[in-house]
Design a protein around this motif. Structure first.
Motif, mmCIF file in Angstrom:
data_model
loop_
_atom_site.group_PDB
_atom_site.id
_atom_site.type_symbol
_atom_site.label_atom_id
_atom_site.label_comp_id
_atom_site.label_asym_id
_atom_site.label_seq_id
_atom_site.Cartn_x
_atom_site.Cartn_y
_atom_site.Cartn_z
ATOM 1 N N THR A 1 -19.345 -7.292 11.563
ATOM 2 C CA THR A 1 -18.161 -7.693 11.885
ATOM 3 C C THR A 1 -17.678 -8.499 10.496
ATOM 4 O OG1 THR A 1 -18.733 -9.755 12.789
ATOM 5 C CG2 THR A 1 -18.402 -8.093 14.172
ATOM 6 N N LYS A 2 -18.250 -9.206 9.975
ATOM 7 C CA LYS A 2 -17.832 -10.059 8.875
ATOM 8 C C LYS A 2 -17.597 -8.900 7.699
ATOM 9 C CE LYS A 2 -17.341 -13.717 10.994
ATOM 10 N NZ LYS A 2 -16.001 -14.175 11.244
ATOM 11 N N ALA A 3 -18.400 -8.067 7.575
ATOM 12 C CA ALA A 3 -18.318 -7.137 6.281
ATOM 13 C C ALA A 3 -17.000 -6.110 6.625
ATOM 14 C CB ALA A 3 -19.516 -6.084 6.355
ATOM 15 N N ALA A 4 -16.751 -5.955 8.028
ATOM 16 C CA ALA A 4 -15.695 -5.239 8.375
ATOM 17 C C ALA A 4 -14.310 -6.069 7.906
ATOM 18 C CB ALA A 4 -15.598 -4.823 9.628
ATOM 19 N N VAL A 5 -14.412 -7.416 8.060
ATOM 20 C CA VAL A 5 -13.047 -8.026 7.664
ATOM 21 C C VAL A 5 -12.976 -8.176 6.128
ATOM 22 C CG1 VAL A 5 -12.619 -10.642 7.713
ATOM 23 C CG2 VAL A 5 -13.326 -9.708 9.615
ATOM 24 N N ALA A 6 -14.180 -8.356 5.450
ATOM 25 C CA ALA A 6 -13.989 -8.251 4.074
ATOM 26 C C ALA A 6 -13.379 -6.914 3.545
ATOM 27 C CB ALA A 6 -15.341 -8.492 3.526
ATOM 28 N N ARG A 7 -13.470 -5.969 4.051
ATOM 29 C CA ARG A 7 -13.086 -4.671 3.760
ATOM 30 C C ARG A 7 -11.378 -4.408 4.218
ATOM 31 N NH1 ARG A 7 -10.152 -1.479 2.378
ATOM 32 N NH2 ARG A 7 -10.387 0.580 2.034
ATOM 33 N N LEU A 8 -11.200 -4.971 5.335
ATOM 34 C CA LEU A 8 -9.856 -5.168 6.010
ATOM 35 C C LEU A 8 -8.714 -5.982 5.018
ATOM 36 C CD1 LEU A 8 -8.016 -4.520 8.319
ATOM 37 C CD2 LEU A 8 -8.538 -6.313 9.502
ATOM 38 N N VAL A 9 -9.461 -7.171 4.435
ATOM 39 C CA VAL A 9 -8.538 -7.985 3.542
ATOM 40 C C VAL A 9 -8.244 -7.227 2.475
ATOM 41 C CG1 VAL A 9 -8.704 -10.067 2.124
ATOM 42 C CG2 VAL A 9 -9.372 -10.132 4.782
ATOM 43 N N ARG A 10 -9.416 -6.663 1.923
ATOM 44 C CA ARG A 10 -8.929 -5.878 0.771
ATOM 45 C C ARG A 10 -7.611 -4.880 0.981
ATOM 46 N NH1 ARG A 10 -14.624 -5.502 -0.094
ATOM 47 N NH2 ARG A 10 -14.835 -3.581 0.320
ATOM 48 N N GLY A 11 -7.758 -3.939 2.035
ATOM 49 C CA GLY A 11 -6.779 -3.244 2.153
ATOM 50 C C GLY A 11 -5.353 -3.868 2.620
ATOM 51 N N MET A 12 -5.538 -4.960 3.395
ATOM 52 C CA MET A 12 -4.273 -5.663 3.872
ATOM 53 C C MET A 12 -3.635 -6.281 2.281
ATOM 54 S SD MET A 12 -4.713 -7.430 7.548
ATOM 55 C CE MET A 12 -6.012 -8.679 6.982
ATOM 56 N N ALA A 13 -4.405 -6.595 1.458
ATOM 57 C CA ALA A 13 -3.720 -6.808 0.490
ATOM 58 C C ALA A 13 -2.752 -6.046 -0.333
ATOM 59 C CB ALA A 13 -4.849 -7.437 -0.689
ATOM 60 N N TRP A 14 -3.200 -4.613 -0.251
ATOM 61 C CA TRP A 14 -2.520 -3.542 -0.879
ATOM 62 C C TRP A 14 -1.143 -3.487 0.155
ATOM 63 C CZ3 TRP A 14 -2.506 -1.020 -5.213
ATOM 64 C CH2 TRP A 14 -3.441 -1.162 -6.091
ATOM 65 N N ASP A 15 -1.374 -3.425 1.358
ATOM 66 C CA ASP A 15 -0.424 -3.171 2.279
ATOM 67 C C ASP A 15 0.798 -4.128 2.438
ATOM 68 O OD1 ASP A 15 -1.844 -0.911 3.209
ATOM 69 O OD2 ASP A 15 -2.554 -1.862 5.164
ATOM 70 N N PHE A 16 0.370 -5.418 2.143
ATOM 71 C CA PHE A 16 1.356 -6.628 2.090
ATOM 72 C C PHE A 16 1.749 -6.949 0.901
ATOM 73 C CE2 PHE A 16 -0.655 -7.789 5.987
ATOM 74 C CZ PHE A 16 0.227 -7.385 6.948
ATOM 75 N N ALA A 17 1.447 -6.181 -0.236
ATOM 76 C CA ALA A 17 1.774 -6.707 -1.781
ATOM 77 C C ALA A 17 3.303 -6.395 -2.020
ATOM 78 C CB ALA A 17 0.838 -5.888 -2.679
ATOM 79 N N HIS A 18 3.789 -5.467 -1.694
ATOM 80 C CA HIS A 18 5.170 -5.182 -1.842
ATOM 81 C C HIS A 18 6.274 -6.514 -1.135
ATOM 82 C CE1 HIS A 18 4.896 -3.586 2.329
ATOM 83 N NE2 HIS A 18 6.288 -3.369 2.379
ATOM 84 N N ARG A 19 5.451 -7.076 -0.161
ATOM 85 C CA ARG A 19 6.219 -7.973 0.702
ATOM 86 C C ARG A 19 6.123 -9.466 -0.243
ATOM 87 N NH1 ARG A 19 5.886 -7.925 6.895
ATOM 88 N NH2 ARG A 19 6.934 -9.934 6.417
ATOM 89 N N GLY A 20 5.075 -9.668 -1.171
ATOM 90 C CA GLY A 20 4.619 -10.898 -1.742
ATOM 91 C C GLY A 20 3.662 -11.471 -0.799
#
Length: 252
Positions: A164-183
């Motif tokens: 579950t914690k490995a999944a979170v680490a990967r999710l965080v990487r993706g969310m960084a891209w998804d929210f980048a345009h919003r700063g």
């Protein structure tokens, strides 16, 4: 408190801590408040403990609000974040500390425990981030408390938790891209063994865990909280989409 903004670098900031009534979460709530932030936090049970934490923060001149919500309940979690943001008058930082740890070897692991771990440790991170994103401004931050077990399988019985914690680490990487345009920045903090209710000093594995560390000790929750609070500060810029391990060299 009569402190200026140099001493209180989070003065005026609004923060929500998911899973903030005990252990690392409670230490984070106290540190955020001492840095000047107003803090709302969720708890699942033990309203007495939640009230005690609010009283502690208020006795030091801070502001804290306790909200009951189980991170396994998506509707309750969504509602708590909306209520917290409304009560605080906005939201600048979300810290998701909620997590459950159910040990067991895979060959005898119960499916209901597997589902519980996923619902809190992974789905809860997704739900909270989605809910917080409705309120976070440019420069806002989502900080997730993961675990160094995402990187290293240390003992038998920790496979599902580590997954579950490995999944979170990967999710965080993706969310960084998804929210980048919003700063909005998204960061995963991966503590090593820390003294909490889930990892008490009188636990069955504590001697092994302590001796496996280069520093021959287990972290105090405030050590993790200080690191998280630094990441919450406005000056911690250009940190995004990463998992930062704080474990005293445990996984070195």
């Amino acid at each position: 408190m009569n402190m200026n903004d140099d001493i209180r670098p989070l003065a005026g900031k609004k923060t929500i801590v998911i899973g903030g009534s005990r252990g690392i979460g409670a230490a984070i709530v106290k540190r955020l408040a001492r840095d000047g932030a107003a803090v709302a936090f969720t708890y699942v049970s033990r309203p007495d403990r939640a009230r005690e934490l609010v009283a502690t923060v208020e006795s030091e001149g801070g502001r804290a609000i306790a909200l009951q919500a189980d991170s396994a309940d998506a509707s309750a979690l969504d509602r708590a974040i909306a209520e917290g943001a409304a009560a605080l008058g906005g939201l600048d930082v979300l810290v998701n500390n909620a997590g459950v740890l159910i040990f067991g070897n895979v060959d005898e692991y119960r499916l209901e425990d597997f589902d519980r771990m996923l619902s809190v440790n992974v789905r809860g991170v997704f739900v909270a981030a989605q809910a917080a994103a409705r309120h976070l401004p440019r420069g806002g931050k989502i900080l997730v408390i993961g675990s160094n077990t995402a990187e290293r399988a240390m003992i038998a019985g920790s496979a599902v938790y580590g997954m579950t914690k490995a999944a979170v680490a990967r999710l965080v990487r993706g969310m960084a891209w998804d929210f980048a345009h919003r700063g909005i920045s998204v960061i995963n903090v991966q503590p090593g063994p820390t003294t909490t209710d889930m990892n008490p000093l009188d636990g069955p594995h504590v001697d092994w865990v302590r001796n496996a560390s280069p520093e021959k000790r287990i972290a105090d929750p405030d050590e993790i909280a200080r690191f998280v609070t630094y990441l919450a500060r406005p000056e911690s810029t250009y940190i995004n989409g990463v998992s930062l391990t704080i474990d005293g060299g445990y996984s070195a």
